[in-house]
Design a protein around this motif. Sequence first.
Motif, short mmCIF file in Angstrom:
data_model
loop_
_atom_site.label_atom_id
_atom_site.label_comp_id
_atom_site.label_asym_id
_atom_site.label_seq_id
_atom_site.Cartn_x
_atom_site.Cartn_y
_atom_site.Cartn_z
N PRO A 107 0.85 -1.19 0.00
CA PRO A 107 0.00 0.00 0.00
C PRO A 107 0.88 1.24 0.00
N SER A 108 0.39 2.31 -0.56
CA SER A 108 1.15 3.56 -0.59
C SER A 108 0.23 4.72 -0.24
N ARG A 109 0.78 5.90 -0.22
CA ARG A 109 0.04 7.08 0.30
C ARG A 109 -1.37 7.19 -0.28
N GLN A 112 -4.39 2.77 -0.76
CA GLN A 112 -4.44 2.00 0.48
C GLN A 112 -5.04 0.62 0.22
N SER A 157 -7.30 10.19 -2.03
CA SER A 157 -6.70 8.87 -2.23
C SER A 157 -7.73 7.88 -2.72
N SER B 108 3.82 8.86 2.51
CA SER B 108 3.67 7.43 2.21
C SER B 108 2.44 6.91 2.94
N ARG B 109 2.16 5.65 2.77
CA ARG B 109 0.90 5.07 3.26
C ARG B 109 0.57 5.45 4.69
N SER B 157 -2.44 5.06 10.85
CA SER B 157 -1.42 5.90 10.24
C SER B 157 -1.13 7.12 11.11
#
Lengths: 282, 282, 282, 282
Positions: A107-109, A112, A157, B108-109, B157
Amino acid sequence: MKFKVSAELAYNVKAPSTLILNINALRTDRQNIIEESLVLDPHINSEELPPIHGENRFVRLDIQQPGPIAVSYHALVDNYYEVRNHSNMPEIPVAQFHPSVLTYLNPSRYCQSDKLYRLASNTFGHIHTPFEQVFAITDWIHKNVEYLSGFTNSETSAYDTVTQQAGVCRDFAHLGIALCRALTIPARYFTGYAYQLYPPDFHACFEAYLGGDWVLFDATRLTPLNGLVKIANGRDAADAAIASIFGDVEFKSIKVSSEYAGETPFEPIYYTRHVSDGVTYF
Amino acid sequence: MKFKVSAELAYNVKAPSTLILNINALRTDRQNIIEESLVLDPHINSEELPPIHGENRFVRLDIQQPGPIAVSYHALVDNYYEVRNHSNMPEIPVAQFHPSVLTYLNPSRYCQSDKLYRLASNTFGHIHTPFEQVFAITDWIHKNVEYLSGFTNSETSAYDTVTQQAGVCRDFAHLGIALCRALTIPARYFTGYAYQLYPPDFHACFEAYLGGDWVLFDATRLTPLNGLVKIANGRDAADAAIASIFGDVEFKSIKVSSEYAGETPFEPIYYTRHVSDGVTYF
Amino acid sequence: MKFKVSAELAYNVKAPSTLILNINALRTDRQNIIEESLVLDPHINSEELPPIHGENRFVRLDIQQPGPIAVSYHALVDNYYEVRNHSNMPEIPVAQFHPSVLTYLNPSRYCQSDKLYRLASNTFGHIHTPFEQVFAITDWIHKNVEYLSGFTNSETSAYDTVTQQAGVCRDFAHLGIALCRALTIPARYFTGYAYQLYPPDFHACFEAYLGGDWVLFDATRLTPLNGLVKIANGRDAADAAIASIFGDVEFKSIKVSSEYAGETPFEPIYYTRHVSDGVTYF
Amino acid sequence: MKFKVSAELAYNVKAPSTLILNINALRTDRQNIIEESLVLDPHINSEELPPIHGENRFVRLDIQQPGPIAVSYHALVDNYYEVRNHSNMPEIPVAQFHPSVLTYLNPSRYCQSDKLYRLASNTFGHIHTPFEQVFAITDWIHKNVEYLSGFTNSETSAYDTVTQQAGVCRDFAHLGIALCRALTIPARYFTGYAYQLYPPDFHACFEAYLGGDWVLFDATRLTPLNGLVKIANGRDAADAAIASIFGDVEFKSIKVSSEYAGETPFEPIYYTRHVSDGVTYF
């Protein structure tokens, strides 16, 4: 496929700042830069950063003098693509994924994927092959997400878009990537110049790792798949910003263009349902 | 600094699966693996993946046979660290950052630095040097975030933790990283073995790029900074999972240990306020 | 329909505290309390609060003495329901909604209908009548959301559940409510005692305002629709907590039961597809 | 305190629609409507809804005819306020809260107090009296949150604003309310006309329940506390929208005004630190 691409960016620098541009066409085995120029007006010290992960060509500007800056990038690019039929392509298990692709499962920014497992599985889990799953994902996005400028912003996102169902090319790409990863299909962000995109702008779409290749998908369907010139890949837009600003720099204007420069007539490729052809040229 | 570290992991495999482990101590200029063994019981084909970005040593297991699996990793590691005074260290501008660190400025995630600009600036913007800013960040986290098992999960997060103010080492690290990046200080996730951590477990903290070095910070203050053996770096926990499971594998148990194996007595280092020493050994 | 319901709650009070209970069966035109007792051991001053909006019967305990407390509620309740066919019921426009229902069109803490307009419209907008839309919503939830204890918590909202697709009765109800409101169908939360619910517990579902009535829907399908005794309505779970604790009170245990006390055999009603009958008794 | 207030709203109705307006000044014990007119051009059937919870005066328009609509509201209002010193006011425990205020302890759509317990406690828990806590909350918001048009939208909530630290009066109010509730201080949203607000517009702030009264607070500090004319209260903006549109209605323009119509000069009241006076007039 030859394309003439250009980007004209204008900024107003208010205090000494650093600007990192990511507008140069990428050099790859399949994308050759025939000619290229990057002109800064006024002249500023610039540095092309060594490619870190082979995914981009950052140019860093160290701007000491406040005032207006014009960036002008022009390139003549020759790339080629292959269309491969994926209907009988053997599925590659994770155990045989090339190590370099594993990061594109995370997963990345803006993607998700860890929050979309059930949704991806409930919606696409019954589909037989990974190629058809990605195809169904782009169909689903195209059908459910409205292309709408101004609805989303740089913080939006995939987790938002899956529910709010509106956005721009960047949001379409993020959602496609997140759904692929949730199905254990590596997927990465793509930015580039796009031929026949109206209004002209940089474009974003995504590549999925299928049968050992990175295959191109574009849920917006706004531009032919064989009209793209790649600038960068990345895990998502966080890796591939057109410009990263450190300091006090005001964005003024942008103008992007892409012209076909081939000798034979351009024949656009769009995916159509029930055809298992995938476009790979990156 | 010599440490004997070990990890014992047990799984129950229910169907053919792939497991990617990230428990091997990293090889770096300053961390030498004197001895090392990874034993799988029963024996399984395993493959150490070539390091992609120099940040980890993934081991991939292709498990065809269902049943219990025991993973046993043992290593004797020698690393060394430097303590540098940062009080008069010149500040490095973005224009001179090593290209390899730029990725650690991106959100980032689990570290949505793009959403924390104002908060970081309002809270830490008035502090003079980047070192003191990172110091103040860890102080602030230590003071405001409660170390509490079970409150957070793998989806939590920095954006959650900054408000909800409870979590475990991973959450502390993510928040520290996000706040650094929001102040244009590159920061990366660190996982490793930790000496004098109770109860024993893998540990997470973070490194900030200060004065050209990666300097170690740990907002949990649960373990001495010179008692760590690095396993991996990454943008956040998404890059540095201890184990990534693809298939139907049930986690059963974990046992982690770290013993000091040096000849002179261990003298723990913790940061204290008003001292501008930074620990760098990675 | 007569039911004997009971709730046994145990707490440990550590310091003087206030506890507001919401476990008494509601008195309505269609729900009659034949017998009722609320016993507190040890005896504590308690006060039944006047119903604010006719939606609940809060009991407030002012606990001065630390120590264990046992709450025991027993009631014999007689309620009746109607089954109405909605297939040809005229649709009521917003302009004719009873003023008291308008508040149930607003987004609330756990039902962010304002974020679900496109999804609700894309998924259910083509369906002809409001009754059939609500029916399709519960079908969709039942099909896509997994009933899973421990996955969600008291902060989980419809915006999470629509994507994460797992939860308990409360989450199913919140999602149903949010989707109805996004389609301009007033919807409210319902808590109560439930006959034939296994394991026995308080239950949550929802009511939608259709054809001028509040019609009951339960996307969990875990309990017959005619086996419920209403405790409270509200905009969502925030209005209808079983117990609200102000102070230092530890929850110890809960035991809930519901027995059918009618003279003729109980004939359970569940909604089935393709039947346009709605159950209304509240 | 006499004020002449007015609101001019213009819409373009594209299809038969319902519009619910919430712009009439509220009638309360302390706010008297001397004169009032609501003119619709063209004339449309309108209905003032009976006040549901005493918190607002909704006017519902049933618009059958497409075309432009102008709404013109004018009122001459007389209200009065008290300034009470809260420095020695006895604290009222939850056990003695008036039942009607309990709902204002619950989290709501834009005020997720349930997610802010630790932050509120860590930041304001050490402050002695509830009045001083609310005072410190408004100070903290005023200091940390930037008043910035266009940064937030109708989906923005206190959970966002606490971290993102920018917004408009509505966002300031939501954050104040959420932090109060997290400290077990009932708090409710307030919308009204505001004298000396530039540019003129509807205004939002909040009331906290202190010492048995609803005391007014405004973290924006943009308008004097004794220059307000109340339109509505509610749990948050979801309850107090100026206009709720059901159908296809395009908003065109808004013009709001408030003039002082008293006989003696207007003496503005703003809270200042270290004074324990609270303004109550609602």
